[in-house]
Scaffold this motif. Structure first.
Motif, PDB file in Angstrom:
ATOM      1  N   ARG A   1       2.378   7.883  -6.066  1.00  0.00           N
ATOM      2  CA  ARG A   1       1.100   8.819  -6.418  1.00  0.00           C
ATOM      3  C   ARG A   1       0.906  10.367  -5.643  1.00  0.00           C
ATOM      4  O   ARG A   1       0.380  11.208  -6.700  1.00  0.00           O
ATOM      5  CB  ARG A   1      -0.683   8.472  -5.601  1.00  0.00           C
ATOM      6  N   HIS A   2       2.172  10.389  -4.974  1.00  0.00           N
ATOM      7  CA  HIS A   2       2.132  12.222  -4.617  1.00  0.00           C
ATOM      8  C   HIS A   2       3.850  12.251  -5.174  1.00  0.00           C
ATOM      9  O   HIS A   2       4.536  13.682  -4.284  1.00  0.00           O
ATOM     10  CB  HIS A   2       2.099  12.017  -2.837  1.00  0.00           C
ATOM     11  N   GLY A   3       4.050  11.053  -6.167  1.00  0.00           N
ATOM     12  CA  GLY A   3       5.597  11.653  -7.124  1.00  0.00           C
ATOM     13  C   GLY A   3       6.949  11.815  -5.574  1.00  0.00           C
ATOM     14  O   GLY A   3       7.572  12.573  -6.171  1.00  0.00           O
ATOM     15  N   LEU A   4       6.765  10.252  -5.437  1.00  0.00           N
ATOM     16  CA  LEU A   4       7.337  10.148  -3.787  1.00  0.00           C
ATOM     17  C   LEU A   4       8.262   8.856  -3.752  1.00  0.00           C
ATOM     18  O   LEU A   4       7.340   7.889  -4.897  1.00  0.00           O
ATOM     19  CB  LEU A   4       7.474  10.983  -2.923  1.00  0.00           C
TER      20      LEU A   4
ATOM     21  N   ALA B   1       0.797  -0.973   0.139  1.00  0.00           N
ATOM     22  CA  ALA B   1      -0.393   0.126  -0.006  1.00  0.00           C
ATOM     23  C   ALA B   1       0.618   1.312   0.160  1.00  0.00           C
ATOM     24  O   ALA B   1       0.440   2.540  -0.568  1.00  0.00           O
ATOM     25  CB  ALA B   1      -1.026  -0.032   1.322  1.00  0.00           C
ATOM     26  N   ALA B   2       1.777   1.249   0.443  1.00  0.00           N
ATOM     27  CA  ALA B   2       2.759   2.207   0.926  1.00  0.00           C
ATOM     28  C   ALA B   2       3.672   2.815  -0.745  1.00  0.00           C
ATOM     29  O   ALA B   2       3.706   4.030  -0.631  1.00  0.00           O
ATOM     30  CB  ALA B   2       4.014   2.043   1.657  1.00  0.00           C
ATOM     31  N   GLU B   3       4.339   1.781  -1.665  1.00  0.00           N
ATOM     32  CA  GLU B   3       4.995   2.299  -2.107  1.00  0.00           C
ATOM     33  C   GLU B   3       3.818   2.542  -3.824  1.00  0.00           C
ATOM     34  O   GLU B   3       4.598   4.471  -3.503  1.00  0.00           O
ATOM     35  CB  GLU B   3       5.924   0.717  -2.890  1.00  0.00           C
TER      36      GLU B   3
ATOM     37  N   GLY C   1      12.912   8.578   0.032  1.00  0.00           N
ATOM     38  CA  GLY C   1      12.207   9.482   0.100  1.00  0.00           C
ATOM     39  C   GLY C   1      11.594   9.557   1.304  1.00  0.00           C
ATOM     40  O   GLY C   1      11.153  10.782   1.938  1.00  0.00           O
ATOM     41  N   LEU C   2      11.123   8.860   1.976  1.00  0.00           N
ATOM     42  CA  LEU C   2       9.507   8.587   2.805  1.00  0.00           C
ATOM     43  C   LEU C   2      10.679   7.397   3.814  1.00  0.00           C
ATOM     44  O   LEU C   2      10.374   7.810   5.643  1.00  0.00           O
ATOM     45  CB  LEU C   2       9.011   7.776   2.610  1.00  0.00           C
TER      46      LEU C   2
END
Length: 240
Positions: free
Chosen positions: A161-164, A154-156, A169-170
């Motif tokens: 979708r948020h350009g990250l 779910a995280a990827e 990056g997270l």
């Protein structure tokens, strides 16, 4: 091994889990085994190489990093290392790099500030360039190998979708950081255990390049793990 060689000639040097357990009991912390005398070889634990002074690498104040665990009566952390590469350090499995020392102090007890000694020849890659930190608090998420599969799935897409970029990056932010999560980009996940058996947690990451201009490993990250149960236990070191 003779039996294994007879049945599987191409796998004569395979080591089973049972073999590994036996080898660990035989070695009992030794760095090597003399194949002639069968004596265990233990390297004397040294903080630094004779004649080579420890170098100051990082100084942190409690006011700048309040979330870190500070021993009572201290408000300064000084991190030093020996610029020479070390192997066989006590408790450091498969480690080759600078020996690291962490010292918690009280700023009130410091009087004169002395010029630290500098080794004659360290090639520049282990002597940090003087610079001032500007700490920033960020949220750091675990590496993909430390997340449940359904959460990673779910995280990827959410990050995309948020350009990250989820992985750097997270999660597992690069650079010098206190706390957060380690990246396992060179190896599979390697849980780091304290000498007491507890799973050690990442305390400090010292990255190659940037303003300090140091280089560890193959221009990688030197990570210091500490015991969550007793901070007096020796730290564990890892380079990725």
């Amino acid at each position: 091994m003779r039996a294994r060689r007879a049945g599987k000639p191409d796998a004569a040097w395979e080591i089973s889990e049972e073999d590994a357990d036996v080898r660990s009991r035989i070695m009992d912390g030794a760095g090597a085994l003399d194949m002639v005398t069968w004596e265990r070889i233990r390297r004397v634990p040294v903080t630094s190489v004779a004649g080579v002074p420890m170098l100051g690498v990082l100084q942190l104040h409690a006011r700048d990093v309040p979330a870190a665990a500070w021993p009572e009566g201290t408000d300064v952390l000084q991190v030093l290392w020996c610029p020479e590469d070390h192997s066989g350090l006590p408790g450091q499995s498969d480690y080759w790099g600078p020996a690291v020392e962490m010292r918690h102090r009280s700023a009130a007890t410091v009087s004169a500030v002395l010029d630290p000694p500098v080794p004659d020849d360290i090639g520049g890659r282990r002597a940090p360039l003087p610079c001032v930190l500007d700490p920033v608090e960020v949220n750091d998420l675990p590496d993909q190998d430390e997340l449940p599969a359904e959460l990673l799935a779910a995280a990827e897409p959410w990050a995309e979708r948020h350009g990250l970029d989820f992985h750097r990056g997270l999660a597992c932010h690069e650079g010098w950081k206190v706390g957060g999560w380690p990246s396992w980009h060179l190896t599979d996940l390697m849980p780091v255990a304290c000498s007491c058996g507890a799973t050690a947690r990442l305390f400090l990451t010292m990255d190659s390049g940037g303003d300090p201009g140091v280089n560890v490993g193959r221009f990688g990250e030197l990570r210091v793990f500490t015991c969550p149960v007793d901070a007096s236990h020796p730290p564990r070191l890892n380079i990725q």
